[in-house]
Design a protein around this motif. Sequence first.
Motif, short mmCIF file in Angstrom:
data_model
loop_
_atom_site.label_atom_id
_atom_site.label_comp_id
_atom_site.label_asym_id
_atom_site.label_seq_id
_atom_site.Cartn_x
_atom_site.Cartn_y
_atom_site.Cartn_z
N ILE A 25 -21.53 6.41 -29.61
CA ILE A 25 -20.39 6.26 -30.52
C ILE A 25 -19.33 7.32 -30.23
O ILE A 25 -18.12 7.02 -30.20
CB ILE A 25 -20.86 6.35 -31.99
N ALA A 29 -15.56 6.74 -28.96
CA ALA A 29 -14.42 7.30 -29.70
C ALA A 29 -13.49 8.08 -28.79
O ALA A 29 -12.29 8.22 -29.07
CB ALA A 29 -14.93 8.18 -30.83
N TYR A 214 -10.21 1.83 -32.78
CA TYR A 214 -10.90 2.67 -33.75
C TYR A 214 -11.29 1.87 -35.00
O TYR A 214 -12.34 2.11 -35.60
CB TYR A 214 -10.03 3.86 -34.14
N ALA A 215 -10.43 0.92 -35.39
CA ALA A 215 -10.78 0.06 -36.52
C ALA A 215 -12.02 -0.76 -36.22
O ALA A 215 -12.91 -0.93 -37.07
CB ALA A 215 -9.60 -0.85 -36.87
N SER A 216 -12.11 -1.27 -34.98
CA SER A 216 -13.29 -2.04 -34.57
C SER A 216 -14.53 -1.16 -34.54
O SER A 216 -15.61 -1.57 -35.00
CB SER A 216 -13.05 -2.67 -33.20
N LEU A 217 -14.38 0.05 -34.00
CA LEU A 217 -15.53 0.96 -33.90
C LEU A 217 -16.01 1.37 -35.29
O LEU A 217 -17.22 1.40 -35.55
CB LEU A 217 -15.14 2.19 -33.09
N ALA A 218 -15.08 1.66 -36.19
CA ALA A 218 -15.46 2.02 -37.56
C ALA A 218 -16.14 0.85 -38.25
O ALA A 218 -17.11 1.04 -39.01
CB ALA A 218 -14.22 2.46 -38.34
N THR A 219 -15.65 -0.35 -38.00
CA THR A 219 -16.28 -1.54 -38.60
C THR A 219 -17.69 -1.75 -38.05
O THR A 219 -18.60 -2.12 -38.79
CB THR A 219 -15.42 -2.78 -38.33
N VAL A 221 -19.76 0.60 -36.97
CA VAL A 221 -20.63 1.60 -37.59
C VAL A 221 -20.90 1.23 -39.05
O VAL A 221 -22.05 1.28 -39.52
CB VAL A 221 -20.00 3.00 -37.49
N GLY A 222 -19.86 0.84 -39.78
CA GLY A 222 -20.05 0.45 -41.17
C GLY A 222 -20.94 -0.76 -41.33
O GLY A 222 -21.77 -0.82 -42.24
N THR A 223 -20.77 -1.74 -40.44
CA THR A 223 -21.60 -2.94 -40.49
C THR A 223 -23.06 -2.60 -40.21
O THR A 223 -23.96 -3.15 -40.87
CB THR A 223 -21.10 -3.97 -39.46
N TYR A 224 -23.28 -1.70 -39.26
CA TYR A 224 -24.66 -1.31 -38.97
C TYR A 224 -25.32 -0.67 -40.20
O TYR A 224 -26.45 -1.02 -40.56
CB TYR A 224 -24.70 -0.33 -37.80
#
Length: 363
Positions: A25, A29, A214-219, A221-224
Amino acid sequence: MSATIATPTPSRLRLGLRAATIAVILLLALMPMLNRLPADHALHISDFVVSITGKWICYAILALAIDLAWGYAGLLSLGHGAFFALGGYAIGMHLMRLIGPRGVYGHPVLPDFMVFLGYTDLPIFWWGFQSFPYALFMALFVPGVLAGVVGFLAFRSRITGVYFSIITQAMTYALMLAFFRNDMGFGGNNGFTDFKELLGMPLNAGGTRAALFYASLATLVGTYFLCAWITRSKLGRVLIAVRDAESRVRFLGYSVTQAKLFVFVLSAMISGLAGALYVPQVGIINPGEFSPGNSIEAVIWVAVGGRGTLIGAALGAFSVNAMKTWLTTIAPDLWLFALGGLFVAVTLLLPKGLLGLLRGRRS
């Protein structure tokens, strides 16, 4: 005196996986930052690599959604590509509304394809899509409603196994045929493209690409964390029990229909969100995204990475798509054969996927 070899305990293995996940991750980033370095810098990452990695992150979100339904509830859906595409179309409609007079025909309200087809007024189902919050809401709402209707009818009738898979595959195929029609009001076979901006930022600007990344990466992580929280809760244990012995769970008094419906709808909404993040990064959405082959390929990602592991699903999405990018570059005609062979090999030799192989070697 005999020598003994210490083997990692399951807790040590989990710690190792967590450390590796955090490292990946952090590496992801850093990619948009490294992209800003001069082109001749040793650590420079090209626009292409950043763009395609952003796509893979969206695919990983879709893989998590499929794993939540299939890996933990036993719902093998071959229609999640439809939910992904519906989310993409929702955000695509918003992006088309933002073009306005900058389109080829210069109409202040109607998208170019509507002017070309002779539309005089904006269809009612396009109203409200000039608002980003509304479009994002619809990217979640429409896939959720569709999954709710299909799931309720299927689960109430106790349709399971391959029959449920066939129903979901028929659903996405029917949507593909419908969206190919020009009179549906969704651009026909050309779909939507020529997007200009999002939230006031030009889509072709480096800052916008980085923000979407970054929005995709945050999503992701949040989804996980959301999926992990659900699977470790009481509901998650019920879902696993439904997967392994549905009749016994029903006999114990649990509402199997409600549990399966909840996880199927949530999985569809996550898929729609992945599609909404995907479209601004690739710059196009068309009915080809509804192709049943896309849904089947997404299931293969989960199988390759490790069904019922979450991290394995994301790993499968990244690894299979990396292989696809490499192989379609050097021998595009071989990709479908390689994909089919990969699925057969995983099914016969690695039923627990890549993550299962790692655990087996560490035990």
